[in-house]
Design an enzyme around this catalytic site. Structure first.
Site, PDB file in Angstrom:
ATOM      1  N   HIS A  62      -8.947-102.798   4.184  1.00 54.13           N
ATOM      2  CA  HIS A  62      -9.803-103.389   3.212  1.00 54.13           C
ATOM      3  C   HIS A  62     -10.926-102.672   2.927  1.00 54.13           C
ATOM      4  O   HIS A  62     -11.237-101.870   3.324  1.00 54.13           O
ATOM      5  CB  HIS A  62      -9.442-104.771   3.331  1.00 54.13           C
ATOM      6  CG  HIS A  62     -10.227-105.511   4.367  1.00 54.13           C
ATOM      7  ND1 HIS A  62     -10.108-105.665   5.516  1.00 54.13           N
ATOM      8  CD2 HIS A  62     -11.606-106.369   3.738  1.00 54.13           C
ATOM      9  CE1 HIS A  62     -11.456-105.930   6.429  1.00 54.13           C
ATOM     10  NE2 HIS A  62     -12.562-106.430   5.139  1.00 54.13           N
ATOM     11  N   ASP A  66     -18.602-103.412   5.302  1.00 52.51           N
ATOM     12  CA  ASP A  66     -18.082-103.514   7.245  1.00 52.51           C
ATOM     13  C   ASP A  66     -16.896-102.760   7.061  1.00 52.51           C
ATOM     14  O   ASP A  66     -16.651-102.384   8.191  1.00 52.51           O
ATOM     15  CB  ASP A  66     -17.718-104.607   7.707  1.00 52.51           C
ATOM     16  CG  ASP A  66     -17.585-105.432   7.732  1.00 52.51           C
ATOM     17  OD1 ASP A  66     -16.824-105.606   6.653  1.00 52.51           O
ATOM     18  OD2 ASP A  66     -16.861-106.240   8.531  1.00 52.51           O
ATOM     19  N   HIS A 186      -6.826-112.149   3.210  1.00 52.11           N
ATOM     20  CA  HIS A 186      -8.135-111.905   3.280  1.00 52.11           C
ATOM     21  C   HIS A 186      -8.851-112.515   2.030  1.00 52.11           C
ATOM     22  O   HIS A 186      -7.616-112.745   0.668  1.00 52.11           O
ATOM     23  CB  HIS A 186      -8.726-110.667   3.707  1.00 52.11           C
ATOM     24  CG  HIS A 186      -9.764-110.737   4.615  1.00 52.11           C
ATOM     25  ND1 HIS A 186     -10.862-111.456   5.185  1.00 52.11           N
ATOM     26  CD2 HIS A 186     -10.527-109.528   4.002  1.00 52.11           C
ATOM     27  CE1 HIS A 186     -11.627-111.456   5.361  1.00 52.11           C
ATOM     28  NE2 HIS A 186     -11.954-110.357   4.899  1.00 52.11           N
ATOM     29  N   ASP A 257      -9.037-107.676   9.047  1.00 51.24           N
ATOM     30  CA  ASP A 257      -9.413-108.740   8.334  1.00 51.24           C
ATOM     31  C   ASP A 257      -8.109-109.834   7.756  1.00 51.24           C
ATOM     32  O   ASP A 257      -7.792-109.043   6.710  1.00 51.24           O
ATOM     33  CB  ASP A 257     -10.466-108.550   7.581  1.00 51.24           C
ATOM     34  CG  ASP A 257     -11.737-107.930   8.545  1.00 51.24           C
ATOM     35  OD1 ASP A 257     -11.767-107.872   9.263  1.00 51.24           O
ATOM     36  OD2 ASP A 257     -12.962-108.531   7.872  1.00 51.24           O
TER      37      ASP A 257
END
Length: 371
Positions: A62, A66, A186, A257
């Protein structure tokens, strides 16, 4: 064929002195596939036994920084260390990720005046509206416009829609692997990736071949590769006659995530995974906060591992509050070992092994043996 996973960064949100930002490498016979590329990934690569120049494919789960901010710099570093051959042009690096990734790389490489000595192509996955909250939908991943200039080394990439019938995104198929992506929920559209190795032919029944009068040599290789052969006597020998049971291929699944799976695709793609890599940002005592930010806890990760019958669950993407075991901070609510205990408790009747990932941990994935 050897296969292993090396974690380059296992922390969430940002790189710290103790953990790098998200990045891991699947290595098969020296060929490296990178999953996510957080800030500082190229530094982590230099500290590892891996070689950046071996990276042939990149998979971005995604578009949060980070998991992404290290990619332009890594591509430039690969280029700087490349020694072009006049007789063999450099191979194209394929990059897979959500809609908007193509535009991101074009802007980053263009504004920085970055030159590359190898071609690359970005293949974008089209997300669906149910992969993130409604407020995250508008303009969170702009598409590259038709008039936007490609980077000189950018090759046309595919735009990959959801295969509704299979509830997945078919990414690639070759003689060794089948790779698909699937949807996760997410704060931005997130994806997971399943890498399925093709089954290996079983061993040749050499005694039967000798009984048939077939001597060791090229004929053995032809039968092993699935080809029927005709003997001098006119007898046709098929692979099914002389090959033992096929050896199942290995499966590695890496989830981005998420606080939930979307659709039936994730469990279908991950069923029977040898290794399932799943985030566990916060402990189960902080479940409400984790879900609020689109993340998972160890028991949530364990539920996915149980549902898909994974052999090994690897937890990563830890909040910075959890320090690595190497720092000797065991005990207390913020003990990272407690995250493993929580997952193991949820999986105690399954036989699934739980592993805490740490930076530079390498997990070998052995060939399956038939009993």
């Amino acid at each position: 064929m050897s296969m292993d996973l090396t974690f380059l960064g296992t922390g969430s949100a940002y790189p710290s002195p103790h953990r790098g930002a998200s990045a891991l490498v699947l290595r098969t016979e020296g060929d490296c596939w990178l999953f996510d590329c957080g800030e500082g990934t190229q530094t982590q690569l230099m500290k590892s036994q891996l070689k950046a120049g071996r990276i042939s494919k990149v998979f971005i789960t995604h578009l949060h920084g980070d998991h992404l901010f290290g990619l332009p710099g890594l591509l430039c570093t690969i280029s700087l260390n490349l020694s072009p051959s006049p007789t063999q042009p450099p191979a194209c690096v394929d990059v897979y990720g959500p809609r908007g990734l193509r535009h991101f790389l074009r802007v980053a490489l263009s504004l920085s005046g970055s030159q590359l000595l190898f071609p690359y192509a970005v293949h974008e996955l089209q997300p669906t509206a149910d992969q993130c909250p409604p407020e995250s939908q508008p303009a969170d991943a702009p598409e590259a416009s038709a008039t936007e200039s490609r980077h000189p080394q950018e090759r046309p990439g595919r735009t990959i829609p959801l295969d509704v019938a299979r509830d997945c995104y078919p990414l690639l198929e070759d003689e060794r692997f089948v790779v698909v992506a699937f949807r996760l929920f997410h704060r931005l559209p997130s994806f997971g990736f399943s890498v399925q190795e093709r089954d290996r032919p079983g061993r040749l029944n050499t005694q039967l071949l000798r009984d048939l009068g077939v001597k060791p040599g090229p004929v053995y290789g032809r039968l092993k590769s699935g080809e029927s052969v005709t003997l001098e006597s006119g007898r046709v020998v098929t692979p099914d006659e002389v090959l033992e049971e096929a050896i199942p291929g290995r499966k590695v699944c890496v989830l981005g995530d998420c606080s939930a799976l979307v659709g039936d695709g994730p469990l279908q793609a991950c069923r029977g995974a040898d290794v399932l890599v799943h985030e566990a940002t916060l402990g189960d005592g902080h479940r409400e906060r984790a879900v609020e930010h689109g993340h998972s806890t160890p028991k949530m990760a364990a539920a996915v591992a149980r549902a898909c019958r994974a052999r090994k669950l690897v937890l990563h993407h830890f909040s910075q509050r959890y320090k690595p075991l190497s720092l000797g901070t065991e005990g207390g609510e913020d003990d990272v070992a407690e995250l493993r205990r929580q997952a193991e408790e949820a999986l105690q009747d399954t036989g699934t092994e739980v592993v805490l990932a740490d930076d530079f941990l390498t997990i070998p994935i052995p060939i399956k043996r038939l009993h």
